[in-house]
Scaffold this active site. Structure first.
Site, PDB file in Angstrom:
ATOM      1  N   GLU A  52      -4.087  15.512  22.915  1.00 18.06           N
ATOM      2  CA  GLU A  52      -4.488  15.498  24.328  1.00 18.06           C
ATOM      3  C   GLU A  52      -5.622  14.487  24.528  1.00 18.06           C
ATOM      4  O   GLU A  52      -6.642  14.539  23.838  1.00 18.06           O
ATOM      5  CB  GLU A  52      -4.968  16.895  24.740  1.00 18.06           C
ATOM      6  N   LYS A 101     -18.656  32.840  33.908  1.00 16.94           N
ATOM      7  CA  LYS A 101     -19.434  31.694  33.441  1.00 16.94           C
ATOM      8  C   LYS A 101     -18.677  30.420  33.783  1.00 16.94           C
ATOM      9  O   LYS A 101     -17.688  30.079  33.148  1.00 16.94           O
ATOM     10  CB  LYS A 101     -19.651  31.745  31.921  1.00 16.94           C
ATOM     11  N   GLY A 148      -9.693  26.261  28.954  1.00 18.59           N
ATOM     12  CA  GLY A 148     -10.491  25.168  28.410  1.00 18.59           C
ATOM     13  C   GLY A 148      -9.806  24.554  27.206  1.00 18.59           C
ATOM     14  O   GLY A 148      -8.575  24.608  27.076  1.00 18.59           O
ATOM     15  N   GLU A 190      -5.772  29.836  28.301  1.00 17.22           N
ATOM     16  CA  GLU A 190      -4.972  28.732  28.842  1.00 17.22           C
ATOM     17  C   GLU A 190      -5.654  27.457  28.355  1.00 17.22           C
ATOM     18  O   GLU A 190      -6.799  27.190  28.719  1.00 17.22           O
ATOM     19  CB  GLU A 190      -4.956  28.749  30.369  1.00 17.22           C
ATOM     20  N   VAL A 209     -12.328  25.473  21.517  1.00 17.80           N
ATOM     21  CA  VAL A 209     -13.150  26.593  21.996  1.00 17.80           C
ATOM     22  C   VAL A 209     -12.289  27.850  22.147  1.00 17.80           C
ATOM     23  O   VAL A 209     -12.698  28.949  21.756  1.00 17.80           O
ATOM     24  CB  VAL A 209     -13.844  26.215  23.336  1.00 17.80           C
ATOM     25  N   GLY A 210     -11.073  27.683  22.663  1.00 20.63           N
ATOM     26  CA  GLY A 210     -10.186  28.834  22.855  1.00 20.63           C
ATOM     27  C   GLY A 210      -9.879  29.555  21.550  1.00 20.63           C
ATOM     28  O   GLY A 210      -9.900  30.793  21.484  1.00 20.63           O
ATOM     29  N   CYS A 219      -4.757  19.707  32.792  1.00 24.50           N
ATOM     30  CA  CYS A 219      -4.061  20.243  31.615  1.00 24.50           C
ATOM     31  C   CYS A 219      -2.576  19.936  31.711  1.00 24.50           C
ATOM     32  O   CYS A 219      -1.877  19.875  30.704  1.00 24.50           O
ATOM     33  CB  CYS A 219      -4.304  21.725  31.485  1.00 24.50           C
TER      34      CYS A 219
HETATM   35  P1  NDP Z   1     -14.199  23.377  27.076  1.00 25.51           P
HETATM   36  O1  NDP Z   1     -13.388  24.230  26.175  1.00 25.51           O
HETATM   37  O2  NDP Z   1     -15.205  22.492  26.495  1.00 25.51           O
HETATM   38  O3  NDP Z   1     -14.992  24.297  28.127  1.00 25.51           O
HETATM   39  C1  NDP Z   1     -14.357  25.272  28.892  1.00 25.51           C
HETATM   40  C2  NDP Z   1     -15.346  26.383  29.187  1.00 25.51           C
HETATM   41  O4  NDP Z   1     -15.674  27.045  27.967  1.00 25.51           O
HETATM   42  C3  NDP Z   1     -16.656  25.871  29.768  1.00 25.51           C
HETATM   43  O5  NDP Z   1     -17.129  26.802  30.708  1.00 25.51           O
HETATM   44  C4  NDP Z   1     -17.550  25.825  28.557  1.00 25.51           C
HETATM   45  O6  NDP Z   1     -18.918  25.931  28.850  1.00 25.51           O
HETATM   46  C5  NDP Z   1     -17.076  27.067  27.812  1.00 25.51           C
HETATM   47  N1  NDP Z   1     -17.412  27.094  26.395  1.00 25.51           N
HETATM   48  C6  NDP Z   1     -17.718  26.041  25.584  1.00 25.51           C
HETATM   49  N2  NDP Z   1     -18.015  26.496  24.331  1.00 25.51           N
HETATM   50  C7  NDP Z   1     -17.880  27.839  24.363  1.00 25.51           C
HETATM   51  C8  NDP Z   1     -18.058  28.861  23.392  1.00 25.51           C
HETATM   52  N3  NDP Z   1     -18.399  28.582  22.134  1.00 25.51           N
HETATM   53  N4  NDP Z   1     -17.856  30.144  23.753  1.00 25.51           N
HETATM   54  C9  NDP Z   1     -17.484  30.446  25.015  1.00 25.51           C
HETATM   55  N5  NDP Z   1     -17.322  29.526  25.983  1.00 25.51           N
HETATM   56  C10 NDP Z   1     -17.501  28.234  25.659  1.00 25.51           C
HETATM   57  O7  NDP Z   1     -13.140  22.614  27.976  1.00 25.51           O
HETATM   58  P2  NDP Z   1     -13.423  21.566  29.130  1.00 25.51           P
HETATM   59  O8  NDP Z   1     -14.375  22.128  30.117  1.00 25.51           O
HETATM   60  O9  NDP Z   1     -13.755  20.274  28.489  1.00 25.51           O
HETATM   61  O10 NDP Z   1     -11.996  21.496  29.849  1.00 25.51           O
HETATM   62  C11 NDP Z   1     -11.007  20.669  29.417  1.00 25.51           C
HETATM   63  C12 NDP Z   1      -9.955  21.414  28.628  1.00 25.51           C
HETATM   64  O11 NDP Z   1      -9.429  22.497  29.393  1.00 25.51           O
HETATM   65  C13 NDP Z   1      -8.750  20.553  28.293  1.00 25.51           C
HETATM   66  O12 NDP Z   1      -8.374  20.740  26.963  1.00 25.51           O
HETATM   67  C14 NDP Z   1      -7.662  21.070  29.222  1.00 25.51           C
HETATM   68  O13 NDP Z   1      -6.374  20.843  28.790  1.00 25.51           O
HETATM   69  C15 NDP Z   1      -8.000  22.492  29.335  1.00 25.51           C
HETATM   70  N6  NDP Z   1      -7.463  23.063  30.559  1.00 25.51           N
HETATM   71  C16 NDP Z   1      -6.380  23.904  30.470  1.00 25.51           C
HETATM   72  C17 NDP Z   1      -5.775  24.429  31.598  1.00 25.51           C
HETATM   73  C18 NDP Z   1      -4.646  25.396  31.458  1.00 25.51           C
HETATM   74  O14 NDP Z   1      -4.445  26.208  32.366  1.00 25.51           O
HETATM   75  N7  NDP Z   1      -3.874  25.381  30.385  1.00 25.51           N
HETATM   76  C19 NDP Z   1      -6.249  24.100  32.945  1.00 25.51           C
HETATM   77  C20 NDP Z   1      -7.407  23.225  32.940  1.00 25.51           C
HETATM   78  C21 NDP Z   1      -7.972  22.736  31.771  1.00 25.51           C
HETATM   79  P3  NDP Z   1     -19.879  24.650  29.040  1.00 25.51           P
HETATM   80  O15 NDP Z   1     -19.017  23.451  29.183  1.00 25.51           O
HETATM   81  O16 NDP Z   1     -20.643  24.978  30.250  1.00 25.51           O
HETATM   82  O17 NDP Z   1     -20.731  24.618  27.823  1.00 25.51           O
END
Ligand code: NDP
Length: 501
Positions: free
Chosen positions: A388, A178, A231, A253, A235-236, A287
Site C-alpha cells: 500500500e 480517539k 488504520g 478495517e 497498528v491494527g 483505503c
Molecule cells: P495509523 O494506523 O497510523 O493510525 C490510525 C489511528 O490509530 C490513529 O488514530 C492513530 O493515532 C492510532 N494509533 C496509532 N498507533 C496506535 C497504537 N499503538 N495503539 C492504538 N492506536 C494507535 O493509520 P493512518 O492514520 O496513517 O491511516 C492510514 C491507514 O488507514 C492506511 O493504511 C489505510 O489503508 C487505512 N484505512 C483503512 C480503511 C478501511 O476501512 N479499511 C479506511 C481508511 C483508512 P495517532 O495517529 O493520533 O497517533
C-alpha cells in the site's frame, strides 16, 4: 479563501470540554499551505480513565432508553450536520486537504449514516424461533456491549467516526473516541453536534492524543469491551494482539491494494475516468484507492494514452478552490513515503509515464503536493504492485485474459475493493464471484461505497467485521438468547421432549 483561526482543543468528557491532565500538546497544520489550524492536547491514561468513568455511568442509563428514542438523537444529529454541511466540509478540507467537493461528499456520508442508524433504532432486529418444548417461547435480542472504544484515522475523519459511533450509540453503548491527531477538528465538531442534538452526557467522550499513549491506554482499560479501529495494518495487528489476550472484542478495517481490471471489450473512456477518480481522488489516500490496473494487452496502449492525457488536465492545489481536482498529501512524512515508493518502482524496472515527484513550486510551495503518477510495465511481484502506497500512484499490469487478471488481483495480502470494466455479462458474474475482496464494483472504479451496505475487506484488510450497513451493529452488540417458559412446570430441554407431542 479563509485563513485559519487557531483553536486550542480540550477533551470532551461527560458532556463538557475538559482540560487534559497533561500540559503537552501538538499543532495541527493545513497540508495545503502549512498554516496552523489548531493545538491539540496530547492526553494520557488519566484522561482515558476519566472518560471511562463517565462512560460507565452514562451507559447504564443510556441502555435503558428505548432504542427508538436513542435513535431520535441521531436523527437530530443528522439534521444539524445537514445545516452545518458547508462549514464542516470547509473545515475538513482545511485539516485533511481533500478537495471541497469530496469533503462535502464525506460529510454527506456522515449525514446518511445518522439517518440510517436512526432508522435502525426502530429495527435492531433479533430472531424469534420455536422452542422444542410446549408452552415455551424463544427469541434472541441484541444487547449493548457496554463501553466501546473507537480509534479512527485522518483520511476520513468524520465519515469513519460516524460509521463506528452511530451504530454503537443506537445500540445502547457509550463511546470513547480517539481521533487521529492529524485531524482533530472533525471530532471537535461532531462531539459538539451530538451534544446539541441531546445526547446525554458521558455517552460520547473524546480523548485527544497519540495512538501510542491514548490508544494503548484504551486497550488496557478494562471497562472498554470493544475496540473498533480503522488504520494501518501494523497498528491494527498490534491492537488485535493486545485485545486478544484481554478477550476484548476487536474490529479492524485496514489497508488495501485495490485493483481495477480492464478487459478488451471495455468502454475505455469510462474505464479511464473510473481509474483516475479512484486513483487520484483524495490524492490516493483512501483505503479503497485504485493502485493497480490489470489491463488486457490488446487495449493497454490506448488506456495508457487516455490516462496520461486525462492526468495532465488534473488541477493540483488547495482543495478549497472549487477548480482544484487533487489536493495535498496529509504531511511531509506522507510525501517522503510516496517518493520512496516511486524510486522503488523505477529501480524495479517499472516505466514512469507521468508524475513521480513532489510539487513545490509557485502556489504549491508551502504545501505537501505530489504529482499524480502513472507507472506501466509493472509486474505483479514488484513492491509497487503489492504494497500500500497511500498516495496518487497507480500501476498498470498487462494481462492476456480474464483469468490472469483475477489471479493477479487476488495475489496481494489485502482484500478490500476491486473492480472490472467489461461489457461481457458472463465475466461480470464470474468477477463478482471470483474477486477476493469485500467490495466489488462493475464498470466503476474501486471507490464509492454507500453507507447501507457492509464496508470492509477480506484477508489482511481486516478481521472479518464490517463497518456500515446492518453488519456494523454486530461488533457493538452481544446476542442474548431469551427463553420464556409459560407451562408452569419445570421443562428440561433435550430431556423432557415428548415424542410425537
Ligand atoms: P495509523 O494506523 O497510523 O493510525 C490510525 C489511528 O490509530 C490513529 O488514530 C492513530 O493515532 C492510532 N494509533 C496509532 N498507533 C496506535 C497504537 N499503538 N495503539 C492504538 N492506536 C494507535 O493509520 P493512518 O492514520 O496513517 O491511516 C492510514 C491507514 O488507514 C492506511 O493504511 C489505510 O489503508 C487505512 N484505512 C483503512 C480503511 C478501511 O476501512 N479499511 C479506511 C481508511 C483508512 P495517532 O495517529 O493520533 O497517533
Amino acid at each position: 479563501m479563509e485563513t485559519a483561526q487557531v483553536k486550542k482543543l480540550k477533551n470532551f468528557i461527560n458532556g463538557e470540554w475538559k482540560e487534559p491532565s497533561t500540559e503537552k500538546s501538538t499543532k495541527v497544520y493545513n497540508p495545503a499551505n502549512s498554516e496552523t489550524l489548531a493545538e491539540v492536547p496530547l492526553s494520557n491514561a488519566r484522561d482515558v480513565k476519566a472518560a471511562a468513568a463517565a462512560a460507565v455511568s452514562a451507559q447504564k442509563k443510556w441502555a435503558l432508553v428505548p432504542a427508538p428514542q436513542r435513535a431520535e438523537v441521531l436523527y437530530k444529529t443528522g439534521l444539524i450536520m445537514k445545516e452545518k454541511k458547508e462549514h464542516l466540509a470547509r473545515l475538513l478540507t482545511m485539516e485533511n486537504g481533500k478537495v471541497i467537493e469530496e469533503a462535502r461528499g464525506e460529510v454527506q456520508e456522515g449525514i446518511d449514516m445518522a439517518f440510517y442508524m436512526a432508522g435502525e433504532g426502530r429495527r435492531l432486529f433479533g430472531q424469534t424461533t420455536p422452542s422444542e418444548l410446549k408452552d415455551k417461547f424463544a427469541m434472541s435480542v441484541r444487547a449493548p456491549v457496554g463501553v466501546v472504544g473507537i480509534i479512527t484515522p485522518w483520511n476520513f475523519p468524520i465519515a469513519i467516526a460516524t460509521w463506528k459511533s452511530f451504530p454503537a450509540i443506537v445500540a445502547g453503548n457509550a463511546v470513547i473516541w480517539k481521533p487521529a491527531t492529524e485531524t482533530p477538528l472533525m471530532a471537535f465538531e461532531l462531539a459538539g453536534i451530538l451534544h446539541e442534538a441531546g445526547l446525554p452526557e458521558g455517552v460520547l467522550n473524546v480523548v485527544f492524543g497519540s495512538g501510542s499513549t491514548v490508544g494503548e491506554a484504551m486497550i488496557e482499560e478494562d471497562v472498554i469491551r470493544v475496540i473498533s479501529f480503522t488504520g494501518s495494518n501494523e497498528v491494527g495487528r498490534n491492537i488485535a494482539g493486545k485485545c486478544g489476550s484481554r478477550l476484548k472484542k476487536v474490529s479492524l478495517e485496514m489497508g488495501g491494494k485495490n485493483g481495477v481490471i480492464v478487459m478488451d471489450d471495455a468502454d475505455l473512456s469510462l474505464a479511464a475516468e473510473g481509474i483516475l477518480w479512484s486513483a487520484f481522488g483524495t490524492s490516493g489516500q483512501r483505503c479503497t484507492a485504485c493502485s493497480r490496473v490489470m489491463v488486457h494487452e490488446n487495449v493497454k496502449k490506448e488506456l495508457e494514452d487516455r490516462l496520461v492525457q486525462a492526468a495532465a488536465k488534473l488541477t493540483i492545489g488547495n482543495g478549497l478552490d472549487e477548480s482544484i481536482k487533487v489536493g495535498p498529501i496529509i504531511n511531509r512524512g506522507g510525501l517522503e513515503k510516496i517518493q520512496n515508493y516511486v524510486d522503488i518502482g523505477e529501480s524495479e524496472g517499472a516505466k514512469l509515464l507521468t508524475g513521480g515527484s513532489v510539487m513545490d513550486k509557485g502556489a504549491l510551495k508551502n504545501g505537501c503536493y505530489f504529482a499524480p503518477t502513472i507507472f506501466t510495465d509493472v509486474t505483479p511481484g514488484m513492491r509497487i504492485a503489492r504494497e500500500e502506497i497511500f498516495g496518487p500512484v497507480v500501476s498498470l499490469i498487462s494481462v492476456k485474459n480474464f483469468e490472469e487478471a483475477v489471479d493477479i488481483n487476488n495475489q496481494v495480502e489485502f482484500g478490500l475493493s476491486s473492480s472490472i470494466f467489461t461489457k461481457d455479462v458472463n465475466k461480470v458474474f464470474a468477477a463478482q464471484r471470483d474477486l477476493d475482496t469485500g467490495i466489488v464494483y462493475i464498470n466503476a472504479g474501486t471507490t464509492g461505497a454507500e453507507i447501507h451496505l457492509p464496508f470492509g475487506g477480506t484477508k489482511g484488510t481486516g478481521n472479518g467485521h464490517r463497518d456500515s450497513g446492518v453488519a456494523a451493529l454486530d461488533v457493538f452488540t452481544e446476542w442474548k438468547a431469551v427463553y420464556v417458559d409459560f407451562s408452569g412446570r419445570l421443562q428440561r430441554a433435550q430431556i423432557d421432549v415428548e415424542e410425537g407431542s
